[in-house]
Design an enzyme around this catalytic site. Structure first.
Site, short mmCIF file in Angstrom:
data_model
loop_
_atom_site.label_atom_id
_atom_site.label_comp_id
_atom_site.label_asym_id
_atom_site.label_seq_id
_atom_site.Cartn_x
_atom_site.Cartn_y
_atom_site.Cartn_z
CG HIS A 260 31.31 -61.36 -1.95
ND1 HIS A 260 30.28 -60.78 -2.58
CD2 HIS A 260 31.26 -61.74 -1.03
CE1 HIS A 260 29.56 -60.69 -1.34
NE2 HIS A 260 30.09 -61.08 -0.38
CG ASP B 103 29.34 -57.25 -0.56
OD1 ASP B 103 29.82 -57.00 -1.70
OD2 ASP B 103 28.40 -57.10 0.10
N GLY C 44 21.25 -59.13 -2.23
CA GLY C 44 21.06 -60.27 -2.92
C GLY C 44 19.90 -61.04 -2.25
CG HIS C 45 19.27 -63.14 0.76
ND1 HIS C 45 18.54 -64.67 0.80
CD2 HIS C 45 20.70 -62.34 0.96
CE1 HIS C 45 19.68 -65.03 0.55
NE2 HIS C 45 20.92 -64.09 0.79
CG ASN D 66 24.85 -65.00 2.60
OD1 ASN D 66 24.96 -65.46 3.05
ND2 ASN D 66 24.13 -64.08 1.40
CD GLU E 276 26.73 -57.36 -5.67
OE1 GLU E 276 25.45 -56.81 -5.61
OE2 GLU E 276 26.69 -57.80 -4.80
CD GLU F 203 23.18 -63.53 -2.09
OE1 GLU F 203 22.91 -64.90 -0.55
OE2 GLU F 203 23.65 -62.50 -1.31
CG ASP G 274 28.99 -53.40 -2.35
OD1 ASP G 274 27.61 -54.39 -2.21
OD2 ASP G 274 29.70 -52.42 -2.50
N GLY H 61 28.51 -56.33 3.58
CA GLY H 61 28.65 -55.02 2.91
C GLY H 61 27.21 -54.64 3.11
CE1 TYR H 62 20.89 -54.59 6.12
CE2 TYR H 62 20.19 -56.14 4.43
CZ TYR H 62 19.79 -55.04 5.26
OH TYR H 62 18.16 -54.94 5.52
#
Length: 310
Positions: free
Chosen positions: A110, A83, A121-122, A211, A112, A189, A85, A44-45
């Protein structure tokens, strides 16, 4: 011919973690398949940055994500996990999201439990929806896939480990609740140590996706298998390498001029497995199809014409 969702489930049955690197468009997906990966992950990123030139902060819409997933899926024969989202809304919206991804040919997604707009997520600042709302979304996703393709893989991602007012216990609580709601795989995550990964594998009774990115430790596939991890994704590495190489090449072009491309091209074509770029892009396959369907007179275009000859 097996559905890609069936292929993915068979891969998951192997007695080792299924390693799925990330791609961000059709070309990068084809490269991963060409070097031998059995499945591909749509980041997704990477989709947001590659398609929109914007960060992974909830800017990409469902339509844009599904479009990219469809292009990527059509470019490879391997199964694609995407992804998705937050599912782009409540439980009703999630039903449509699952429908759209299945119709695009994707093997699994997936979803979230962040609020909308979500974020990577980071990256700090993530917030969670109430657990009851998240559970309703996974139930809706499970119902939708069972109606359309029961083999479609439903992965529930919780950002509870590192989100605002989250923590390890909340991640475990949510992971088990999402498993009960119908998720096949649980994606926690952002664990920050190997011990945390062990804890999640031990306390959640479903396959665990790891991940290998951001704040999480880099652990070998062998060790992750020993811990109990079933799936491993590496979402953004190909994108970062491509971006860095492009930046360095563009810098050299700016500094030295147009002949830099000539020097690079000569070295690339003679030394690299995809140096014959027209062939890698698929022009040889185009000619084979033309020979199958077009008339002799139509194929005369290859005679006495200049350029790549498949």
């Amino acid at each position: 011919m097996k559905k890609k969702s069936e292929m993915l489930r068979e891969q998951l049955k192997e007695n080792k973690p299924l390693f799925i690197p990330g791609a961000f468009n059709g070309m990068s997906a084809r490269i991963l398949e060409k070097v031998g990966f059995d499945a591909v992950y749509m980041t997704g990123y990477g989709t947001s940055l590659n398609l929109l030139g914007m960060p992974d902060a909830g800017y990409a819409t469902m339509t844009e994500m599904v479009m990219n997933a469809k292009y990527m899926n059509n470019s490879i024969s391997a199964p694609l996990i995407s992804d998705a989202d937050t599912g782009y809304g409540n439980a009703l919206n999630v039903r449509r999201t699952i429908t759209e991804f299945i119709q695009a040919g994707v093997a699994g997604v997936h979803i979230e439990d962040q609020i909308m707009p979500k974020r990577c997520g980071h990256v700090a600042g993530r917030q969670l929806v109430p657990i009851e709302e998240a559970v309703s979304k996974y139930k809706a996703a499970n119902d939708a896939r069972n109606e359309l393709d029961p083999d479609f893989l439903l992965i529930a991602r919780t950002d509870a480990r590192g989100a605002y007012n989250g923590g390890i216990d909340e991640a475990i609580r949510r992971g088990n609740a999402y498993a009960e709601a119908g998720a096949d795989v649980i994606f926690i995550e952002g664990p920050t140590s190997e011990d945390e990964v062990k804890t999640f594998c031990k306390k959640i009774d479903k396959p665990i996706l790891y991940n290998s990115a951001g704040v999480s430790p880099r652990i070998s596939l062998q060790r992750l298998g020993e811990i109990g991890v079933s799936m491993v994704i590496l979402p953004g590495a190909t994108m970062r390498v491509a971006a860095e190489a492009m930046f360095d090449f563009a810098t050299k072009l700016k500094q030295e001029g147009v002949l830099v491309e000539k020097e690079w091209k000569e070295g690339f074509e003679s030394n690299h497995p995809i140096g014959d770029f027209h062939d890698f892009a698929g022009f040889s396959e185009v000619k084979k199809l033309e020979e199958q369907y077009l008339t002799e007179s139509e194929l005369d275009k290859y005679k006495n014409s200049i350029g790549f000859q498949p």
